[in-house]
Design a protein around this motif. Structure first.
Motif, mmCIF file in Angstrom:
data_model
loop_
_atom_site.group_PDB
_atom_site.id
_atom_site.type_symbol
_atom_site.label_atom_id
_atom_site.label_comp_id
_atom_site.label_asym_id
_atom_site.label_seq_id
_atom_site.Cartn_x
_atom_site.Cartn_y
_atom_site.Cartn_z
ATOM 1 N N PRO A 29 18.806 -32.541 50.953
ATOM 2 C CA PRO A 29 19.553 -33.350 52.036
ATOM 3 C C PRO A 29 20.046 -34.671 51.652
ATOM 4 C CG PRO A 29 17.515 -32.217 52.802
ATOM 5 C CD PRO A 29 17.597 -31.924 51.584
ATOM 6 N N ILE A 32 22.795 -34.665 49.526
ATOM 7 C CA ILE A 32 23.985 -34.312 50.609
ATOM 8 C C ILE A 32 24.616 -35.675 51.183
ATOM 9 C CG2 ILE A 32 24.937 -33.244 52.424
ATOM 10 C CD1 ILE A 32 23.178 -30.876 51.583
ATOM 11 N N SER A 276 26.191 -42.834 56.266
ATOM 12 C CA SER A 276 25.322 -42.341 55.327
ATOM 13 C C SER A 276 24.972 -43.536 54.259
ATOM 14 C CB SER A 276 26.007 -41.122 54.520
ATOM 15 O OG SER A 276 26.134 -40.181 55.531
#
Lengths: 305, 390
Positions: A29, A32, A276
């Motif tokens: 994760p 990602i 992010s």
């Protein structure tokens, strides 16, 4: 030998499970998120480009890599966009909160460790008990206490100590109160476990050698509890930096914390890529104290105590 | 002082004549007066009065839980007496906190500060006194030399062996040159050989530093080796205070006779008690028993004869042996404990009682060694036993 082989495989399996867990539920994760942070926003599903497509082969991969950029990091680190300030203020708020937690938590842990052995489990239970109520409800309860018409202001006004309500809610002070209240067990428990292990005869020896009790606390008890102080401080500091709920509910509009900025970036601005990048940078900021913590732990193991 | 003489000789000369407890004019350094200590309903120390003199090496000996450690902790200041008082140099020290008493303690667990180096541990007490840095450094070096740990100054306690830690603890506790050094089972954690060596080192140290040592131990050999006087404690009471030889040869009670060393205790009846001899009758032997001891007990009373195993002789009963002489038992060898330097024979008497007799193995080869199931005679001299009324 067959038995040795099976034992070896069994050991491998036991070791493999936590690694697989971390690989599947943390590392993948995280990669990602890193990938998204290097992408660009797009009105699409998913809302960013490029999207990795195996079907296009090597050329497609090269094309994919060439589209990745550090633009989002430039945006997040840009002085005018408020993120740097939010990181800074998060670190300051987390540091002050940790210091306050230490000031409040140390006497509690010390008193617990000094309590009669029979009472200690009950005291331990009392420290853990608040966890049985939802964290969110407990933070909401503070709104009821701190608001202008809340219990605290009403009480102080009834006592005649103040004429008009104090402005407590939606200030940095409320954020500190919220963090100290919510995180206290994370500070008290490691401190308690360090203080409880302390050999009482060391303090007797210090007194015997002419050291009064107060001085003995600073030359014996406190230095020997430092591993607990470090563990408690990092257990509080690391989540406090990324704290979102408490500043959102108790803090004011000028309380800048990176958790709140991230939330705004993700929900209001709908930018997966920039949020992010904020998350990845937060991790980088926190890696430093985590490495320090692990260093301390390793040194302690080496000391054999 | 005769400084030119050899050190050992000086120590020997001091030891030969050191007996301030026999001098009524001598004032004790430490005085326990009717000291009582209770913890709830439990009486740990019961009416203990005890004088300890300057430069004395005094041992408190007793089984665990007898109150010896509590008595010592009261002197250190960690416990306050419930009743009575403790004086040091004539001053009542009841209200003085431990950190102001001129008394230092070496703890059973050593209680070395784990976060400090050996040198810092030794310097800790000196720093509390505000001693000058250079003086502290010199004293620490002196102490390290005293315990032969010069090269370990920078080590932390966990990097030392048990014996080395014990030395650091000792150095730390004598560094302040206290009037009195308290040692709580100081050698308990060492193995036997090291413990014996250290016992003699402790004695030399005590002599050379000129301090008063109070040691608490449950090991009677340790107490007898190091101490000038021993105080035997039981159930919170001080049952006898005397030099080691007196404790061993003239125990005050059956409990002490049994606690210190090995002893055969025989229940007897007084037949006749003279000014310097007593005749006893024992059911275990037809022979009359004579003990060279004056005893103010009327005939017919029950008393106990205590005889140490090494003070009796065991020999094979010859086929043409005459009637049983005085001070003799007959029996068979029930068991033998061969200890190398001596053998301990367990002799079963006709009535089933077993007595222990030890015999030094003076010769490597014996023509006819005493062995299991041999018929033997056990004899003892009139001055070998001691009659106990309590």
């Amino acid at each position: 030998m067959a038995r040795a082989g099976s034992t070896g495989r069994g050991r491998l399996l036991v070791i493999a499970i936590p690694y697989l867990w971390l690989l599947a539920l943390f590392l993948v994760p995280f990669l990602i998120v890193v990938k998204i942070s290097l992408s660009q926003d797009a009105l699409a599903q998913p809302p960013y480009t490029p999207v990795f497509d195996l079907a296009q082969g090597w050329a497609g991969f090269k094309d994919f890599v060439s589209q990745l950029s550090l633009d989002n990091y430039g945006y997040v680190l840009g002085w005018d966009n408020g993120f740097v300030e939010a990181y800074g203020s998060s670190l300051v708020i987390a540091s002050i909160s940790t210091a306050l937690l230490l000031l409040v938590g140390y006497p509690i842990a010390y008193a617990m460790a000094r309590a009669p052995k029979g009472v200690q489990p009950a005291l331990l239970m009392l420290v853990i008990l608040p966890f049985w109520t939802s964290f969110l409800i407990r933070v909401y309860a503070w709104i009821g206490i701190l608001s202008p018409e809340g219990f605290l202001n009403q009480g102080l006004m009834t006592l005649g100590l103040i004429d008009q309500p104090l402005e407590l809610l939606n200030t940095d002070l409320a954020v500190y109160i919220g963090i100290v209240y919510s995180y206290l067990p994370f500070m008290v428990l490691p401190l308690y476990s360090a203080l409880e292990k302390l050999d009482g005869t060391l303090l007797e020896a210090a007194q015997d050698l002419g050291c009064p009790p107060f001085k003995a606390f600073w030359s014996i008890t406190f230095p020997l509890s430092l591993p607990g102080v470090a563990a408690g401080a990092l257990l509080c500091f690391i989540p406090a930096v990324g704290e979102f709920v408490i500043p959102d509910l108790l803090g004011g509009s000028d309380t800048q914390m990176i958790g709140k900025s991230l939330w705004t970036e993700f929900t209001a601005n709908r930018s997966w890529t920039a949020s992010s990048a904020v998350a990845v940078l937060l991790l980088v900021v926190l890696v430093v104290p985590i490495v320090i913590y692990q260093n301390i732990q390793a040194r302690q193991l080496e000391a054999g105590k | 002082m005769a400084a030119d003489q050899g050190r050992t000789q000086t120590i020997g000369a001091v030891r030969r004549t050191f007996a301030p407890w026999d001098n009524p004019a001598a004032t004790p350094l430490i005085r326990f007066e009717n000291v009582v200590k209770t913890f709830g309903a439990f009486t740990a120390v019961n009416r203990v009065s005890l004088d300890i003199y300057e430069r004395e090496f005094f041992a408190l000996l007793g089984p665990s839980g007898c109150g010896k450690t509590t008595l010592m902790r009261m002197l250190a200041g960690f416990e306050a007496p419930t009743e009575g008082r403790i004086t040091l140099n004539g001053e009542d020290i009841s209200g003085v906190p431990p950190y102001r008493r001129p008394v230092n303690m070496m703890f059973q667990s050593y209680a070395l500060f784990p976060h400090m180096t050996v040198a810092d541990n030794i310097a800790f007490g000196l720093k509390q006194d505000g001693m000058a840095k250079a003086d502290i450094k010199a004293r620490v070096e002196e102490m390290l030399a005293l315990v032969k740990l010069e090269s370990f100054a920078k080590r932390k306690p966990h990097q030392l062996s048990g014996g080395q830690r014990q030395r650091v603890a000792l150095a730390r506790s004598v560094a302040k040159r206290p009037k009195v050094l308290l040692l709580d089972e100081p050698l308990g954690a060492l193995d036997k050989k090291l413990r014996e060596e250290t016992q003699f080192e402790l004695m030399d140290l005590q002599m050379s530093l000129g301090m008063t040592f109070l040691i608490v131990t449950h090991d009677q050999e340790e107490a007898m080796t190091v101490a000038d006087r021993i105080g035997v404690m039981n159930h919170g009471e001080l049952v006898q205070v005397a030099p080691p030889a007196v404790i061993y040869e003239q125990p005050a009670t059956r409990y002490i006779a049994d606690f210190i060393g090995d002893v055969n205790l025989l229940e007897t009846k007084v037949v006749a008690a003279g000014p310097d001899e007593v005749e006893l009758a024992c059911e275990k032997t037809p022979a009359p028993l004579r003990v060279a001891q004056g005893l103010g007990v009327p005939a017919g009373d029950t008393v106990f004869l205590a005889i140490r195993p090494e003070k009796m002789r065991v020999e094979l009963k010859e086929a043409e042996a005459g009637p049983l002489p005085e001070n003799a038992f007959e029996g068979v060898i029930w068991d033998i404990g061969y200890l190398g330097d001596l053998s301990v024979y367990h002799v079963e008497l006709a009535c089933g009682t077993r007595i222990k007799v030890s015999k030094p193995n003076v010769s490597r080869l014996v023509e006819r060694p005493i062995t299991w199931e041999d018929k033997v005679r056990v004899t003892f001299a009139p001055d070998a036993g001691v009659v106990l009324t309590r």
